[in-house]
Design a protein around this motif. Sequence first.
Motif, short mmCIF file in Angstrom:
data_model
loop_
_atom_site.label_atom_id
_atom_site.label_comp_id
_atom_site.label_asym_id
_atom_site.label_seq_id
_atom_site.Cartn_x
_atom_site.Cartn_y
_atom_site.Cartn_z
N PRO A 60 0.83 -1.21 0.00
CA PRO A 60 0.00 0.00 0.00
C PRO A 60 0.86 1.26 0.00
CG PRO A 60 -0.08 -1.09 2.14
CD PRO A 60 0.71 -1.97 1.24
N GLY A 61 0.36 2.30 -0.67
CA GLY A 61 1.05 3.58 -0.64
C GLY A 61 1.09 4.11 0.78
N LEU A 62 2.01 5.03 1.02
CA LEU A 62 2.25 5.55 2.37
C LEU A 62 1.47 6.83 2.65
CD1 LEU A 62 6.14 5.15 2.32
CD2 LEU A 62 4.42 3.49 3.10
N VAL A 63 1.27 7.09 3.94
CA VAL A 63 0.68 8.34 4.41
C VAL A 63 1.82 9.19 4.97
CG1 VAL A 63 -0.90 9.44 6.04
CG2 VAL A 63 -1.53 7.26 4.95
N HIS A 64 1.95 10.42 4.48
CA HIS A 64 3.01 11.31 4.96
C HIS A 64 2.49 12.16 6.11
CE1 HIS A 64 6.63 13.74 4.71
NE2 HIS A 64 5.85 14.81 4.81
N GLU A 65 3.24 12.17 7.17
CA GLU A 65 2.90 13.02 8.33
C GLU A 65 3.97 14.09 8.44
OE1 GLU A 65 0.74 11.98 11.28
OE2 GLU A 65 0.11 10.03 10.52
N GLY A 66 3.58 15.29 8.73
CA GLY A 66 4.54 16.37 8.90
C GLY A 66 4.64 17.25 7.68
N PRO A 67 5.58 18.19 7.73
CA PRO A 67 5.72 19.14 6.63
C PRO A 67 6.20 18.45 5.35
CG PRO A 67 7.35 19.56 8.35
CD PRO A 67 6.51 18.44 8.81
N PRO A 74 4.80 24.35 -5.42
CA PRO A 74 3.93 23.34 -4.80
C PRO A 74 3.93 22.02 -5.57
CG PRO A 74 2.83 25.47 -4.78
CD PRO A 74 4.09 25.63 -5.61
N ARG A 75 3.90 22.08 -6.90
CA ARG A 75 3.90 20.86 -7.70
C ARG A 75 5.16 20.04 -7.44
NH1 ARG A 75 6.13 18.70 -11.82
NH2 ARG A 75 7.40 20.47 -12.40
N GLU A 76 6.30 20.69 -7.37
CA GLU A 76 7.56 19.98 -7.11
C GLU A 76 7.60 19.41 -5.69
OE1 GLU A 76 10.96 22.09 -9.70
OE2 GLU A 76 9.74 23.47 -8.50
N ARG A 77 7.01 20.12 -4.74
CA ARG A 77 6.96 19.61 -3.36
C ARG A 77 6.13 18.33 -3.30
NH1 ARG A 77 5.70 24.19 0.90
NH2 ARG A 77 6.55 22.61 2.29
N VAL A 78 5.00 18.32 -4.02
CA VAL A 78 4.16 17.12 -4.07
C VAL A 78 4.90 15.99 -4.79
CG1 VAL A 78 2.05 16.16 -5.08
CG2 VAL A 78 1.98 18.34 -3.83
N HIS A 79 5.60 16.32 -5.87
CA HIS A 79 6.33 15.28 -6.60
C HIS A 79 7.41 14.63 -5.72
CE1 HIS A 79 7.56 12.99 -10.03
NE2 HIS A 79 8.80 13.33 -9.79
N GLU A 80 8.01 15.40 -4.84
CA GLU A 80 8.99 14.83 -3.91
C GLU A 80 8.34 13.76 -3.03
OE1 GLU A 80 12.37 15.23 -3.77
OE2 GLU A 80 11.99 16.30 -5.64
N LEU A 81 7.08 13.95 -2.66
CA LEU A 81 6.36 12.93 -1.89
C LEU A 81 6.10 11.69 -2.74
CD1 LEU A 81 3.72 15.06 0.04
CD2 LEU A 81 5.82 14.04 0.94
N LEU A 82 5.66 11.90 -3.97
CA LEU A 82 5.37 10.77 -4.85
C LEU A 82 6.61 9.90 -5.04
CD1 LEU A 82 3.22 12.63 -7.53
CD2 LEU A 82 2.42 11.29 -5.56
N VAL A 87 0.97 8.44 -0.91
CA VAL A 87 -0.29 8.59 -1.64
C VAL A 87 -1.31 9.42 -0.85
CG1 VAL A 87 0.00 6.43 -2.92
CG2 VAL A 87 -1.21 6.43 -0.72
N ALA A 88 -0.95 9.80 0.38
CA ALA A 88 -1.86 10.59 1.21
C ALA A 88 -1.05 11.49 2.13
CB ALA A 88 -2.76 9.67 2.04
N LEU A 111 -6.02 13.92 4.17
CA LEU A 111 -6.70 13.31 5.31
C LEU A 111 -6.78 14.25 6.50
CD1 LEU A 111 -4.75 9.92 5.23
CD2 LEU A 111 -6.99 10.39 4.21
N SER A 112 -7.89 14.18 7.22
CA SER A 112 -8.01 14.97 8.45
C SER A 112 -7.32 14.26 9.61
CB SER A 112 -9.48 15.22 8.78
OG SER A 112 -10.16 13.99 8.91
N ALA A 113 -7.15 12.95 9.51
CA ALA A 113 -6.46 12.18 10.55
C ALA A 113 -5.72 11.03 9.88
CB ALA A 113 -7.47 11.62 11.56
N ALA A 114 -4.65 10.58 10.52
CA ALA A 114 -3.89 9.44 9.99
C ALA A 114 -4.77 8.20 9.97
CB ALA A 114 -2.65 9.20 10.84
N ARG A 115 -4.48 7.31 9.04
CA ARG A 115 -5.22 6.05 8.97
C ARG A 115 -4.27 4.97 8.47
NH1 ARG A 115 -5.57 4.72 3.87
NH2 ARG A 115 -5.96 6.21 2.23
N PRO A 116 -4.55 3.73 8.84
CA PRO A 116 -3.71 2.66 8.31
C PRO A 116 -3.98 2.45 6.82
CG PRO A 116 -5.47 1.79 9.70
CD PRO A 116 -5.57 3.28 9.76
N THR A 117 -2.99 1.95 6.12
CA THR A 117 -3.16 1.70 4.70
C THR A 117 -3.16 0.20 4.43
OG1 THR A 117 -0.78 1.86 4.32
CG2 THR A 117 -2.07 3.88 4.03
N ALA A 118 -3.91 -0.21 3.42
CA ALA A 118 -4.00 -1.62 3.05
C ALA A 118 -4.44 -1.72 1.61
CB ALA A 118 -4.99 -2.35 3.95
#
Length: 150
Positions: A60-67, A74-82, A87-88, A111-118
């Motif tokens: 499953p794709g990952l959830v990023h927490e933090g800055p 902004p597009r490049e910042r999002v691409h760094e996450l990808l 994915v969230a 997401l408004s809150a972290a959640r597990p991914t599957a």
Amino acid sequence: MALTIHVADELRLVWDGPDVVPGGAVAVEGDRVAAVGLPAGLQERFPGARVRRWSGVLGPGLVHEGPLPGAPTPRERVHELLKLGVVAVRAESVTGSGLRAAAERNGLLVLSAARPTAIEPGGRADLAVFDGDGSCVATVCAGRLVHRRR
């Protein structure tokens, strides 16, 4: 709707679970997981599907927490996450200077809150493939390949 079967050396439906499927695969139709299993069975069930083969572990794709990582736009910042298999993101991480719009344009869940991914049939097709050293090989957000390492 286009159907793609993602095949990897190893499949994990959750990252922290004990179940590992050697040579496992995920069939993706549109933005949803159509099925999981072994490649031969999925190819029989979905003839004509595109098959993408990946070296590494598919999960499953990952959830990023933090800055978000720093970058000029902004597009490049999002691409760094990808590029990390994300994915969230948490809503509080994408509040300024077009970040939320860039995240949503690229298919990231906000997401408004972290959640597990599957990975589960019928669920949103958010996947990531990692190689042996933990580097992200590919990221799929809502069924769309949004990052592939060259």
